[in-house]
Design an enzyme around this catalytic site. Sequence first.
Site, PDB file in Angstrom:
ATOM      1  NE  ARG A  77      -3.548   2.421   2.544  1.00  0.00           N
ATOM      2  CZ  ARG A  77      -4.605   2.603   3.332  1.00  0.00           C
ATOM      3  NH1 ARG A  77      -5.025   1.613   4.102  1.00  0.00           N
ATOM      4  NH2 ARG A  77      -5.251   3.749   3.362  1.00  0.00           N
TER       5      ARG A  77
ATOM      6  CG  ASN B  62     -11.446  -1.942  -0.512  1.00  0.00           C
ATOM      7  OD1 ASN B  62     -12.523  -1.919  -1.102  1.00  0.00           O
ATOM      8  ND2 ASN B  62     -11.276  -1.404   0.684  1.00  0.00           N
TER       9      ASN B  62
ATOM     10  CB  CYS C 275     -18.476  -0.921   0.261  1.00  0.00           C
ATOM     11  SG  CYS C 275     -17.579   0.595   0.698  1.00  0.00           S
TER      12      CYS C 275
ATOM     13  CG  HIS D  82     -14.451   3.178  -2.571  1.00  0.00           C
ATOM     14  ND1 HIS D  82     -13.199   2.769  -2.150  1.00  0.00           N
ATOM     15  CD2 HIS D  82     -15.302   2.768  -1.604  1.00  0.00           C
ATOM     16  CE1 HIS D  82     -13.308   2.134  -0.995  1.00  0.00           C
ATOM     17  NE2 HIS D  82     -14.579   2.121  -0.647  1.00  0.00           N
TER      18      HIS D  82
ATOM     19  CE1 TYR E  10     -12.110   5.568  -0.644  1.00  0.00           C
ATOM     20  CE2 TYR E  10     -14.288   5.575   0.369  1.00  0.00           C
ATOM     21  CZ  TYR E  10     -12.984   5.139   0.345  1.00  0.00           C
ATOM     22  OH  TYR E  10     -12.538   4.278   1.321  1.00  0.00           O
TER      23      TYR E  10
END
Length: 423
Positions: free
Chosen positions: A92, A146, A167, A197, A248
């Site tokens: 990440r 995700n 979600c 998102h 988002y």
Amino acid sequence: MRPIVLCIVGAGGSYTPEIVEGVLDRPGLELAEVSLTDSDPQRLAVMAGLTRRMIAAKGAKIAVRESSDLAQAAAGADFVVTQIRVGGMAARQLDETIPLRYGVIGQETTGPGGMFKALRTIPVMIDIARTIARVAPRAFILNYTNPSGIVTEAVLNHTDAKLLGLCSSIPLLQHRLRRLLAPVFGEVQIASVGLNHLGFIHQITAGDEDVTARAIAHLADGATANDALFASALKIAPRLGAIPVEKYGDLYFHRRAEFEAMASAQRTRAQAVMDIEAEVLAEAADPAVATKPPALIRRGGEGYSGVTFDTLDAVLNDRGAKIVMSAFNNGAVVGLPDDVAVETVCHVDASGARPLPVGEIPLAYRGLVQAVKAHESLTVQAAVTRSRDVALQALLAHPLVGDIDIAEPMLDEMLAAHGLNYQ
């Protein structure tokens, strides 16, 4: 409800206590067994120990089983929650920092970062889904891995598994809007359309009356003045005629400010989460702790267990509940193919999830959603074929990139950084 077996894949993750707390606090849920599996035996042992203490503290009679072998853990399960992170927080960190060097937002679920998380994750999730379909053919997979929408599309297209893409973002937004609007409009119904998102609350009705414009005006007029995150979404809402999903939506509608904030930050979100997760694990490993670790509040994921068990209840008891999740489009959203994942209000019963008809996406953000969906479908193709050209097409399709002079060197750097061999 009949007694069920619940399996958690990626059980060493910090959200596991949230699910266990939901199991214990859910009225009428009869659980015979919780089965935990993870590729990290140390984290698995910590979370299994905490799970047993949480169950014992409630006086519940639920068996806890743990195994590093997925097939063994999932065998006979009724529901399987998937919450894996391929590459961990180190991956990440790369997803968030490399794009910044190219003047592009670095975020773990959209743009180049989200794409590379998908490229790493899709092959693993396809293998997991195929294993679950083999050893637990009646099981529904409740996926939180995700980027959830892209993973949902990949698994539904390339396996026989029954997967629902969950979600909490839109369901939580719906809940907050109902509470905020109740004093003025009474009970309201709230519909959404878009992708995971990248969702939009596009219709709010009170009885038979469409009150969307009035509701947005009311909210934008100061009803949420003390909520900076919500205020950001409402800044654009009157112009769009819809409320974008919090946080988002800012990546698209406030992209310069978002980029500058990320580029100037002393620490990435990945680094902050690493510290939080270390604290969660330390608390979870403490033999005196028999509740959800307090540090988990700072991790995010509010509403995680609520959406999980609303969905579980709707499937198990054939409720026909209306829940926002990702599922195959199948004609619900005009202008998108049938075999892509959309996130919208679904009818959820014993057969799974069926998106309710939406019609066309409003023109104000139709192109944005279609562009991101093209990116997502190309990302699935790239992950399955390991094609560099398709991966490049996916980057070029994304509204946050779209420049080959940036996309090509960034793609090659990220492929090398993650050790992905695409031809």
